[in-house]
Design a protein around this motif. Structure first.
Motif, mmCIF file in Angstrom:
data_model
loop_
_atom_site.group_PDB
_atom_site.id
_atom_site.type_symbol
_atom_site.label_atom_id
_atom_site.label_comp_id
_atom_site.label_asym_id
_atom_site.label_seq_id
_atom_site.Cartn_x
_atom_site.Cartn_y
_atom_site.Cartn_z
ATOM 1 N N ILE A 51 76.987 -51.097 -76.442
ATOM 2 C CA ILE A 51 77.205 -51.668 -75.126
ATOM 3 C C ILE A 51 75.923 -51.527 -74.309
ATOM 4 O O ILE A 51 75.466 -50.413 -74.053
ATOM 5 C CB ILE A 51 78.391 -50.992 -74.414
ATOM 6 N N ASN A 52 75.358 -52.665 -73.940
ATOM 7 C CA ASN A 52 74.104 -52.705 -73.182
ATOM 8 C C ASN A 52 73.020 -51.867 -73.853
ATOM 9 O O ASN A 52 72.281 -51.129 -73.213
ATOM 10 C CB ASN A 52 74.331 -52.266 -71.733
ATOM 11 N N GLY A 53 72.980 -51.954 -75.192
ATOM 12 C CA GLY A 53 71.956 -51.277 -75.971
ATOM 13 C C GLY A 53 72.270 -49.849 -76.362
ATOM 14 O O GLY A 53 71.518 -49.234 -77.107
ATOM 15 N N GLU A 54 73.374 -49.310 -75.909
ATOM 16 C CA GLU A 54 73.745 -47.928 -76.213
ATOM 17 C C GLU A 54 74.955 -47.904 -77.144
ATOM 18 O O GLU A 54 75.996 -48.485 -76.838
ATOM 19 C CB GLU A 54 74.093 -47.190 -74.918
ATOM 20 N N THR A 55 74.815 -47.232 -78.282
ATOM 21 C CA THR A 55 75.927 -47.131 -79.233
ATOM 22 C C THR A 55 76.952 -46.144 -78.691
ATOM 23 O O THR A 55 76.611 -45.033 -78.288
ATOM 24 C CB THR A 55 75.426 -46.685 -80.616
ATOM 25 N N ARG A 56 78.207 -46.589 -78.680
ATOM 26 C CA ARG A 56 79.290 -45.763 -78.155
ATOM 27 C C ARG A 56 80.384 -45.632 -79.204
ATOM 28 O O ARG A 56 80.803 -46.618 -79.800
ATOM 29 C CB ARG A 56 79.910 -46.417 -76.903
ATOM 30 N N GLU A 57 80.830 -44.401 -79.421
ATOM 31 C CA GLU A 57 81.987 -44.122 -80.279
ATOM 32 C C GLU A 57 83.184 -43.991 -79.342
ATOM 33 O O GLU A 57 83.169 -43.158 -78.433
ATOM 34 C CB GLU A 57 81.783 -42.822 -81.057
ATOM 35 N N ILE A 58 84.200 -44.795 -79.578
ATOM 36 C CA ILE A 58 85.341 -44.843 -78.669
ATOM 37 C C ILE A 58 86.620 -44.637 -79.462
ATOM 38 O O ILE A 58 86.798 -45.206 -80.539
ATOM 39 C CB ILE A 58 85.384 -46.196 -77.935
ATOM 40 N N VAL A 59 87.514 -43.819 -78.917
ATOM 41 C CA VAL A 59 88.825 -43.608 -79.524
ATOM 42 C C VAL A 59 89.858 -44.255 -78.607
ATOM 43 O O VAL A 59 89.925 -43.961 -77.413
ATOM 44 C CB VAL A 59 89.128 -42.103 -79.702
ATOM 45 N N LEU A 60 90.626 -45.164 -79.187
ATOM 46 C CA LEU A 60 91.687 -45.848 -78.445
ATOM 47 C C LEU A 60 93.030 -45.265 -78.852
ATOM 48 O O LEU A 60 93.283 -45.063 -80.033
ATOM 49 C CB LEU A 60 91.679 -47.347 -78.747
ATOM 50 N N ASP A 61 93.886 -45.055 -77.880
ATOM 51 C CA ASP A 61 95.233 -44.588 -78.192
ATOM 52 C C ASP A 61 96.235 -45.737 -78.215
ATOM 53 O O ASP A 61 97.403 -45.541 -78.505
ATOM 54 C CB ASP A 61 95.677 -43.507 -77.204
#
Length: 165
Positions: free
Chosen positions: A9-19
Motif C-alpha cells: 500500500i503506497n509502496g509499503e508492504t503490509r501484512e494484514i489479518v482479517l477476521d
C-alpha cells in the motif's frame, strides 16, 4: 476464522489479518489502516468517491473484497505526493479549481491518474469527460476537473522519457 493477506500500500508492504472475509478494500483502508482519502459515498460503486489504483488499474474500492487482492499493489491519494511535492494531477486540480467541497476530489484525482496512465485522455475534453464519467461531483466542478486532467497529462507526458525505436 482469521485470513492473512499481504498488500503493498503506497509502496509499503503490509501484512494484514482479517477476521471477516467480507471486508471491502475501502473499509480496510479507512477503518483499519487510517487511510481516509478514499471516501464512502454511495457504497454501491456508482459515485467514484472510493476510487483507488490496484496494480495500476482504477477500481471502486467499495465493491472490492480485500481478500481478493492478496499480493496486489495499491495506491491511494495519500501515496501520490513525493515528499513536499504534489503529484502533477493534484497540482493541476488546485490550479484549475477542480474541486469545491472536496468530498469527491480524492476519487477524481485517482481516476485521473489511472486514466492518464492508461493513455485514454489526449487533449480532447469530451474523451476526458467520458473517461471520468464514473466519478460524480455534486458541486459540478467538471470544467475545472477536465482542464486539470488535460494539463496534468501534458505535463506528465513532457517528463516521460522517449521510448527508443
Amino acid at each position: 476464522m482469521n485470513l492473512s493477506l499481504t498488500l503493498t500500500i503506497n509502496g509499503e508492504t503490509r501484512e494484514i489479518v482479517l477476521d471477516d472475509p467480507r471486508v471491502t478494500l475501502l473499509d480496510l483502508l479507512r477503518e483499519r489502516l487510517g487511510l481516509t482519502g478514499a471516501k464512502k459515498g454511495c457504497d454501491r460503486g456508482q459515485c467514484g468517491a472510493c476510487t483507488i489504483l490496484v496494480d495500476g488499474q482504477r477500481i471502486n474500492s467499495c465493491l472490492a473484497l480485500a481478500i481478493s487482492y492478496h499480493g496486489s499493489s495499491i495506491t491511494t491519494v495519500e501515496g501520490l505526493a513525493q515528499g513536499g511535492t504534489l503529484h502533477p494531477v493534484q497540482q493541476a486540480f488546485i490550479d484549475h479549481d477542480g474541486f469545491q467541497c472536496g468530498f469527491c476530489t480524492p476519487g477524481q484525482v485517482m481516476s485521473a491518474v489511472g486514466l492518464i496512465a492508461e493513455g485514454q485522455t489526449g487533449d480532447d475534453p469530451e474523451r476526458v469527460r467520458e473517461a471520468m464519467s464514473g466519478n460524480i461531483c455534486r458541486c459540478g466542478a467538471y470544467m475545472g476537473i477536465t482542464e486539470a486532467v488535460i494539463e496534468a497529462r501534458g505535463k506528465m507526458s513532457e517528463t516521460k522519457p522517449e521510448k527508443a525505436a
